[in-house]
Design an enzyme around this catalytic site. Structure first.
Site, short mmCIF file in Angstrom:
data_model
loop_
_atom_site.label_atom_id
_atom_site.label_comp_id
_atom_site.label_asym_id
_atom_site.label_seq_id
_atom_site.Cartn_x
_atom_site.Cartn_y
_atom_site.Cartn_z
N ASP A 44 32.22 26.86 24.57
CA ASP A 44 32.68 26.57 25.92
C ASP A 44 32.85 25.06 26.05
OD1 ASP A 44 33.37 27.20 28.67
OD2 ASP A 44 31.47 26.29 29.22
N SER A 45 33.65 24.66 27.01
CA SER A 45 33.82 23.23 27.26
C SER A 45 32.54 22.60 27.78
CB SER A 45 34.95 23.00 28.26
OG SER A 45 34.66 23.65 29.48
N CYS B 248 35.29 30.54 27.51
CA CYS B 248 35.86 29.56 28.43
C CYS B 248 37.24 30.06 28.83
CB CYS B 248 35.95 28.20 27.75
SG CYS B 248 36.84 26.93 28.68
N GLU C 76 27.83 21.88 38.18
CA GLU C 76 27.30 21.01 37.12
C GLU C 76 26.47 19.85 37.68
OE1 GLU C 76 29.89 19.98 33.95
OE2 GLU C 76 29.89 22.07 33.26
N CYS D 190 36.02 32.08 35.81
CA CYS D 190 35.43 30.89 35.21
C CYS D 190 33.97 31.21 34.96
CB CYS D 190 35.56 29.67 36.12
SG CYS D 190 34.67 28.20 35.50
N HIS E 31 31.43 29.46 34.82
CA HIS E 31 30.47 28.76 35.68
C HIS E 31 30.16 29.55 36.95
CE1 HIS E 31 31.42 25.20 33.28
NE2 HIS E 31 30.51 24.51 33.93
#
Length: 274
Positions: free
Chosen positions: A10-11, A73, A158, A192, A194
């Site tokens: 993942d990024s 991702c 984040e 996504c 996240h």
């Protein structure tokens, strides 16, 4: 005989939500997780840049002994996966495989909607790629797809603000913008990795009759099915339940954030050069 690991890329941190589901479904295998945190987020980068970054990380995982890599991702799956599969693997890595998160989700999303109207919430990169409408149309042409970019959600998560009051404005705003596109949406995909961390907030502003889907379990089930069908890869995978974590960014920061996404403490290592 050498045994190899499943790579998960993942990024940044979001792919850990998919990693967690995969490990819960398939705990017996060895895994290496790589987060390209030094260059994240990928969401607003060009196709060319995302492809370059993703390929570099995939090749790094290949070098670490991962014949199978999961792009956990959505942005990398949307902007880089097709090129890697069609251009790079046949020429340089014919015995390696790279899988994404978009196709498995597109295959099953039609099972979750009665009105045949679904919403997709993702990064600008994922939304602008139109990957979800295209892929969903392949499997469920009767389903209408409405998309909403949520550029503030990843930074909120984040920075550890996803459960604080400051997140409410952007959560409510993006949901309203999506639902204004159609009164018939009865299923929303969090496109996504996240975004599952925002589910408690999202549910506060989402009508109760709308289903909310995240990708972890869908991707894990798809991977389990893939390994059953591809013994030529499964036979070479190590089964000692080893987990390794790497980041291109700051290790301490990665470990602190990873504990939020995984629900457990980890000790990551710095991604070294090939």
């Amino acid at each position: 005989m050498d045994k190899f690991s499943i790579g998960v890329f993942d990024s940044g941190f979001g792919g850990l939500t998919v990693f967690k589901s995969i490990v819960q479904k398939l705990p017996q295998y060895d895994y290496i997780y790589l987060g390209d945190n030094a260059r994240s987020p990928y969401g607003d980068h060009s196709f060319e840049t995302v492809y370059q970054y993703t390929l570099e990380c995939v090749e790094w995982l290949f070098d670490k002994g991962c014949p199978l890599v999961i792009l956990a991702c959505n942005t990398a799956s949307a902007k880089a996966l097709r090129n890697i599969q069609q251009l790079d693997l046949p020429k340089k890595y014919p015995n390696h495989r790279v899988l994404g998160v978009i196709r498995p989700t597109a295959e099953v999303i039609g099972d979750f909607t009665y009105t045949q109207n679904v919403g997709v919430m993702g990064t600008r990169g994922t939304v602008n790629s139109n990957s979800y409408p295209i892929e969903i149309n392949h499997f469920s042409p009767e389903v209408k797809v409405y998309q909403q970019a949520c550029p503030m959600w990843v930074p909120i998560i984040e920075n550890g603000e996803h459960l604080n009051d400051g997140a409410d404005f952007f959560v409510k705003a993006y949901i309203q913008e999506l639902l204004q596109q159609s009164d018939d949406i009865d299923c929303i995909l969090l496109a996504c990795t996240h975004y599952p961390l925002l589910i408690p907030k999202i549910e506060q502003y989402l009508p109760k009759d709308i289903k909310l889907l995240s990708q972890g379990d869908i991707v894990a089930n798809s991977l389990a099915d893939y390994l059953k069908r591809h013994h030529e890869i499964e036979a070479y995978l190590g089964k000692t339940e080893t987990r390794e974590f790497y980041t291109s960014g700051d290790v301490v920061s990665f470990n602190n954030h990873a504990s939020i996404f995984l629900g457990e403490e980890i000790a990551a290592k710095k991604m070294n050069n090939k």
